[in-house]
Every structure is written in structure tokens, then in C-alpha cells.
Design a protein around this motif. Structure first.
Motif, PDB file in Angstrom:
ATOM      1  N   VAL A   5       0.853  -1.198   0.000  1.00 54.46           N
ATOM      2  CA  VAL A   5       0.000   0.000   0.000  1.00 54.46           C
ATOM      3  C   VAL A   5       0.884   1.241   0.000  1.00 54.46           C
ATOM      4  O   VAL A   5       1.832   1.335   0.784  1.00 54.46           O
ATOM      5  N   LEU A   6       0.569   2.215  -0.851  1.00 53.81           N
ATOM      6  CA  LEU A   6       1.276   3.494  -0.852  1.00 53.81           C
ATOM      7  C   LEU A   6       0.475   4.531  -0.079  1.00 53.81           C
ATOM      8  O   LEU A   6      -0.729   4.693  -0.303  1.00 53.81           O
ATOM      9  N   HIS A   7       1.150   5.221   0.826  1.00 52.60           N
ATOM     10  CA  HIS A   7       0.543   6.330   1.571  1.00 52.60           C
ATOM     11  C   HIS A   7       1.092   7.648   1.031  1.00 52.60           C
ATOM     12  O   HIS A   7       2.303   7.866   0.983  1.00 52.60           O
ATOM     13  N   THR A   8       0.186   8.530   0.625  1.00 50.53           N
ATOM     14  CA  THR A   8       0.565   9.850   0.140  1.00 50.53           C
ATOM     15  C   THR A   8      -0.492  10.850   0.597  1.00 50.53           C
ATOM     16  O   THR A   8      -1.553  10.465   1.087  1.00 50.53           O
ATOM     17  N   ALA A   9      -0.200  12.139   0.450  1.00 47.96           N
ATOM     18  CA  ALA A   9      -1.142  13.174   0.886  1.00 47.96           C
ATOM     19  C   ALA A   9      -0.709  14.528   0.334  1.00 47.96           C
ATOM     20  O   ALA A   9       0.368  14.669  -0.252  1.00 47.96           O
ATOM     21  N   ASP A  10      -1.573  15.512   0.505  1.00 41.29           N
ATOM     22  CA  ASP A  10      -1.249  16.923   0.257  1.00 41.29           C
ATOM     23  C   ASP A  10      -0.731  17.177  -1.156  1.00 41.29           C
ATOM     24  O   ASP A  10       0.319  17.769  -1.360  1.00 41.29           O
ATOM     25  N   TRP A  11      -1.545  16.751  -2.129  1.00 33.99           N
ATOM     26  CA  TRP A  11      -1.181  16.966  -3.529  1.00 33.99           C
ATOM     27  C   TRP A  11      -1.379  18.430  -3.925  1.00 33.99           C
ATOM     28  O   TRP A  11      -0.605  18.971  -4.698  1.00 33.99           O
ATOM     29  N   HIS A  12      -2.451  19.044  -3.453  1.00 31.35           N
ATOM     30  CA  HIS A  12      -2.744  20.456  -3.736  1.00 31.35           C
ATOM     31  C   HIS A  12      -2.771  20.744  -5.246  1.00 31.35           C
ATOM     32  O   HIS A  12      -2.161  21.693  -5.732  1.00 31.35           O
ATOM     33  N   ILE A  13      -3.509  19.902  -5.966  1.00 22.36           N
ATOM     34  CA  ILE A  13      -3.654  20.108  -7.410  1.00 22.36           C
ATOM     35  C   ILE A  13      -4.312  21.476  -7.657  1.00 22.36           C
ATOM     36  O   ILE A  13      -5.288  21.830  -7.001  1.00 22.36           O
ATOM     37  N   GLY A  14      -3.765  22.211  -8.606  1.00 21.97           N
ATOM     38  CA  GLY A  14      -4.288  23.542  -8.906  1.00 21.97           C
ATOM     39  C   GLY A  14      -3.545  24.654  -8.197  1.00 21.97           C
ATOM     40  O   GLY A  14      -3.852  25.836  -8.406  1.00 21.97           O
ATOM     41  N   GLN A  15      -2.555  24.305  -7.397  1.00 22.60           N
ATOM     42  CA  GLN A  15      -1.817  25.328  -6.669  1.00 22.60           C
ATOM     43  C   GLN A  15      -0.982  26.184  -7.616  1.00 22.60           C
ATOM     44  O   GLN A  15      -0.524  25.723  -8.669  1.00 22.60           O
ATOM     45  N   THR A  16      -0.797  27.431  -7.248  1.00 19.96           N
ATOM     46  CA  THR A  16       0.146  28.310  -7.937  1.00 19.96           C
ATOM     47  C   THR A  16       1.130  28.838  -6.896  1.00 19.96           C
ATOM     48  O   THR A  16       0.807  28.919  -5.710  1.00 19.96           O
ATOM     49  N   LEU A  17       2.320  29.190  -7.355  1.00 19.95           N
ATOM     50  CA  LEU A  17       3.342  29.750  -6.472  1.00 19.95           C
ATOM     51  C   LEU A  17       3.774  31.091  -7.040  1.00 19.95           C
ATOM     52  O   LEU A  17       4.356  31.149  -8.132  1.00 19.95           O
ATOM     53  N   ASP A  50      -6.324  16.814   1.132  1.00 22.89           N
ATOM     54  CA  ASP A  50      -5.836  17.935   0.324  1.00 22.89           C
ATOM     55  C   ASP A  50      -5.449  17.465  -1.074  1.00 22.89           C
ATOM     56  O   ASP A  50      -4.325  17.646  -1.537  1.00 22.89           O
ATOM     57  N   VAL A  51      -6.434  16.883  -1.735  1.00 17.10           N
ATOM     58  CA  VAL A  51      -6.291  16.538  -3.150  1.00 17.10           C
ATOM     59  C   VAL A  51      -6.090  17.823  -3.948  1.00 17.10           C
ATOM     60  O   VAL A  51      -5.176  17.927  -4.770  1.00 17.10           O
ATOM     61  N   PHE A  52      -6.955  18.803  -3.670  1.00 14.72           N
ATOM     62  CA  PHE A  52      -6.914  20.077  -4.377  1.00 14.72           C
ATOM     63  C   PHE A  52      -6.377  21.184  -3.471  1.00 14.72           C
ATOM     64  O   PHE A  52      -6.292  21.026  -2.252  1.00 14.72           O
ATOM     65  N   ASP A  53      -6.076  22.315  -4.091  1.00 15.39           N
ATOM     66  CA  ASP A  53      -5.537  23.437  -3.322  1.00 15.39           C
ATOM     67  C   ASP A  53      -6.615  24.389  -2.845  1.00 15.39           C
ATOM     68  O   ASP A  53      -6.353  25.207  -1.974  1.00 15.39           O
ATOM     69  N   ASN A  54      -7.811  24.302  -3.410  1.00 17.79           N
ATOM     70  CA  ASN A  54      -8.878  25.207  -2.978  1.00 17.79           C
ATOM     71  C   ASN A  54     -10.233  24.541  -3.125  1.00 17.79           C
ATOM     72  O   ASN A  54     -10.358  23.471  -3.701  1.00 17.79           O
ATOM     73  N   GLN A  55     -11.240  25.215  -2.590  1.00 23.84           N
ATOM     74  CA  GLN A  55     -12.590  24.654  -2.544  1.00 23.84           C
ATOM     75  C   GLN A  55     -13.302  24.663  -3.895  1.00 23.84           C
ATOM     76  O   GLN A  55     -14.365  24.076  -4.031  1.00 23.84           O
ATOM     77  N   ASN A  56     -12.736  25.341  -4.870  1.00 21.68           N
ATOM     78  CA  ASN A  56     -13.365  25.404  -6.188  1.00 21.68           C
ATOM     79  C   ASN A  56     -12.329  25.102  -7.269  1.00 21.68           C
ATOM     80  O   ASN A  56     -11.927  25.981  -8.041  1.00 21.68           O
TER      81      ASN A  56
END
Length: 412
Positions: A5-17, A50-56
Motif C-alpha cells: 500500500v502506498l501512503h501519500t497526501a497533500d497533492w494540492h492540485i491547482g496550486q500556484t506559487l 488535500d487533493v486540491f488546493d482550494n474549494q473550487n
């Protein structure tokens, strides 16, 4: 048979820097994830929020998420993905494709589900089967606990922790107890998207997210019988309390405070009652440099520091390195940023921000209680002046104060 099993988290897809898209880095990460699943013959994925970086999230961000899950299923037709929502995620949208998700082995939990006021174990308990189809372990998928997810607890007669901490404890105790009624002593993996006491935060990157501003929960919330606790929210990979309570960390730096992290995922192997783990490193898709860290640079030292990096002039814009610069206090705050931007424009890099190193590095430390007292005594304009000088190394000018007072007047 061994279950992997792979454990991962906090991808934050859609994030900008600093306004720059991270799409290329997410695409590269998902490609690595698929390659790791192939190379290690992985049976399941546990994503702790935290699949995504924001609610929309945008349509492009959502599509990238779906494509990643579908690709994992193509590698292994029996592959199971367990996805839980974090505080950044739109809980309803995480669950929305439910019927379609089921057909590609995805179990997505955006909120806590109850049936007759009791936890709906059928929704939250996910069996994990090996290559021969036999169930080797279970995942108890618990997403970020919002206010409506927490059970009511008495405010009287309890001394350990606040009402919120006790409610989170009650949620997990009830969930584990109900799961054990179904699976007896089979290996059980539990997810959590929250801050556990003793874990190290990434400064400025993670909010204190428990209901009511509560900061963290004790690791004793997680029963000793659990085979593993897969945590999300904090971006630094680390254990907390016990070897089997772990944050996998973010897949690449989401901010300058994560620039020095060794990013990766956790590979679990379940062999009967024995559970072992190891960290699998991830290659950084895009370099991230921090120039002048600690002492700071003068502006005229920045070109030499950039030249020393040996930058590739031909890289596409979305593959160019991020550069954060620590500067010594010099010129005006606004002028400092403008001058740095002008310098960076001449190099194949993307500006990730700047920090001004404090002039007084010998100031005595104060306790949190003392800091709160001082904060209470300050007027909003005083806080603004302090924050401005911390960011720019100089006091705000009259024009800055005028803008502050104008904004404050609009709020009142």
C-alpha cells in the motif's frame, strides 16, 4: 500473501506559487506515482487529504485528478484507491463521481457519514485485497473532521484536552470500535487529516485547522491496535509519537519553507500480522533554489549567485527553476522587490518570492503567552507596521500608512 500500500497526501492540485502554475510538476509527480506502483507491485493507494488546493478547483485540475486515478487502475485492474478530503478540499465534489469511481476501484470520502446517528461503517471501511483476491487488510477512511462531523461530548467532568480534542478522540474511538466489530483483529489502517501534537509545521504553509481554532490532537487518539495511521495536512514527512503514525508529506515544495524537504511517499507491506514500511523518494520535477538563506544578499550579489547555478537557457517556462531570494535590508521595501524582479527577468528562472533578513538577529526570544499579551496590547496599525518591516526590512512610508487606514475604514 504480502499486500503493498502506498501512503501519500497533500497533492494540492491547482496550486500556484507567486502566480506560477504547478501543473507540470503535478503531471510529473503522477507519472512517478504510476512508475512506483509498477516497480513495487503496489495493490492500493491511501491518499490522506488535500487533493486540491482550494474549494473550487478548475476543470483542468479536476481532470488531472481523474486521469491520475484512471492511470493507476490501468497499471493494475484490481488496484484500490482510497481518497479522503482535507481542509482545502470541496467535500461534496470529492464524493460526487461515486458511481463512476466505484467502477475503477476508487473509494472517496469527503465527509463523515452516519446512519441513525452512528458512523456508517459500510461507507468508511474499505477492504484491501491482494493479487489472489483475499482481503489482507482494511482502511478506515476518515476525512478532515469539520464541525458537523464531530460527535457531541460532555463539557463537564473531563480534564484531558478541550471539548474539540475530546470530540475528535470520540470520533476515532467510535470509528475504530465499530470497525473492529466487523473485522476483529485484522490489520487496520486509519487515515487522518489534522495536526498531531509534536509534529513539525512548515512555517506559513499550513493553517491550524481544527474546529474553534484548536491547534492539535494527541497521538493517543489513535488506538494502539492500529497497524498504521496515514496522516495528511503537515507537509514535512515525519513520524509522530509512534513509528506507525506518519505524515507522508507533500510531493514537492508547495512553498519556500519546504525547499529543503526530502519529498516522497510511504510504502507499507502487510504480511499477515506483520506490517513494515519504507519511504520511497520522489524526484523533484523542477529545481527550487533559495539564495542567501540565513544571512541575506545585497542586490548586487544576486547576479553572481544566479550565474553560479549554471541555468539552462532553453528550458520551457513551466520547467524553469523557482528562485526565492533572502536579502539584507536595503533601499525601500517597494524598491527592493522591483529591483529584484528586474534582475530575475534576465535569467531563465521563476521568482518564488523574497524575504528580508531581520536587522536584529539577537533579539531575545519570548514565550507564546508573552507574545499573546503583547499582541493584545497592540493597535492594528502597530501590527501593520511590524508586519511591513518584517517583510521589507524598512518601516512603512506615509503612503503605505494612508492605504492601510483607508482599508481599515472600509472594514469598520
Amino acid at each position: 500473501m504480502t499486500l503493498r500500500v502506498l501512503h501519500t497526501a497533500d497533492w494540492h492540485i491547482g496550486q500556484t506559487l507567486n502566480g506560477w502554475s504547478r501543473t507540470f510538476e503535478h503531471q510529473a509527480f503522477f507519472k512517478q506515482l504510476t512508475e512506483l506502483v509498477k516497480a513495487h507491485d503496489v495493490d492500493a493507494l491511501v491518499m490522506a487529504g488535500d487533493v486540491f488546493d482550494n474549494q473550487n478547483p478548475s476543470a483542468d485540475a479536476t481532470r488531472l485528478f481523474y486521469e491520475a486515478l484512471a492511470e493507476l487502475r490501468e497499471v493494475n485492474p484490481q488496484f484500490i484507491s482510497v481518497i479522503t478530503a482535507g481542509n482545502h478540499d470541496p467535500a461534496g465534489r470529492i464524493e460526487a463521481p461515486g458511481v463512476l469511481f466505484e467502477r475503477i476501484g476508487v473509494h472517496a470520502l469527503g465527509m463523515v457519514h452516519r446512519h441513525d446517528e452512528a458512523l456508517d461503517v459500510d461507507r468508511h471501511l474499505v477492504p484491501l485485497a491482494g493479487k489472489d483476491g483475499r482481503v489482507e487488510a482494511y482502511v478506515l477512511a476518515i476525512p478532515f473532521p469539520r464541525a458537523s462531523d464531530l460527535p457531541r461530548v460532555s463539557e463537564e467532568g473531563e480534564t484531558e484536552g478541550s471539548v474539540v480534542v475530546r470530540a475528535v478522540r470520540a470520533l476515532y474511538e467510535d470509528a475504530v470500535a465499530r470497525a473492529r466489530e466487523r473485522i476483529a483483529d485484522a490489520p487496520l489502517i486509519v487515515t487522518g487529516h489534522l495536526h498531531v501534537w509534536g509534529a513539525e509545521e512548515s512555517e506559513g504553509a499550513e493553517r491550524r485547522i481544527l474546529v474553534g481554532g484548536e491547534h492539535a490532537i494527541p497521538h493517543s487518539v489513535f488506538d494502539e491496535s492500529l497497524a498504521y495511521v496515514a496522516l495528511g495536512h503537515l507537509h514535512k514527512p515525519q513520524k509522530v509519537g509512534r513509528e506507525t503514525i506518519r505524515y507522508s508529506g507533500s510531493p514537492f515544495p508547495m512553498s519556500v519553507t519546504e525547499q529543503a524537504y526530502q519529498h516522497g511517499v510511504v510504502l507499507l507491506e502487510v504480511d499477515g500480522d506483520k506490517v513494515t514500511w519504507e519511504r520511497l523518494p520522489l524526484e523533484r520535477p523542477v529545481p527550487f533554489y533559495r539564495l542567501g538563506k540565513g544571512e541575506g544578499l545585497q542586490l548586487d550579489e544576486v547576479p553572481g549567485a544566479l550565474d553560479a547555478l549554471g541555468l539552462d537557457e532553453d528550458l520551457p517556462i513551466d520547467q524553469r527553476p523557482f528562485v526565492h531570494v533572502d536579502l539584507k535590508p536595503q533601499v525601500s521595501g517597494a524598491g527592493l522587490r522591483a529591483e529584484l524582479d528586474r534582475l530575475l527577468e534576465g535569467y531563465p528562472v521563476r521568482a518564488a518570492g523574497l524575504s528580508v533578513v531581520s536587522k536584529d538577529r539577537s533579539a531575545p526570544e519570548i514565550t507564546e503567552a508573552e507574545a499573546l499579551v503583547r499582541l493584545h496590547e497592540l493597535e492594528p496599525v502597530d501590527l501593520f507596521k511590524t508586519a511591513f518591516e518584517a517583510a521589507h526590512g524598512v518601516a512603512p512610508e506615509a503612503s503605505h500608512l494612508e492605504l492601510f487606514h483607508r482599508a481599515a475604514a472600509e472594514i469598520e
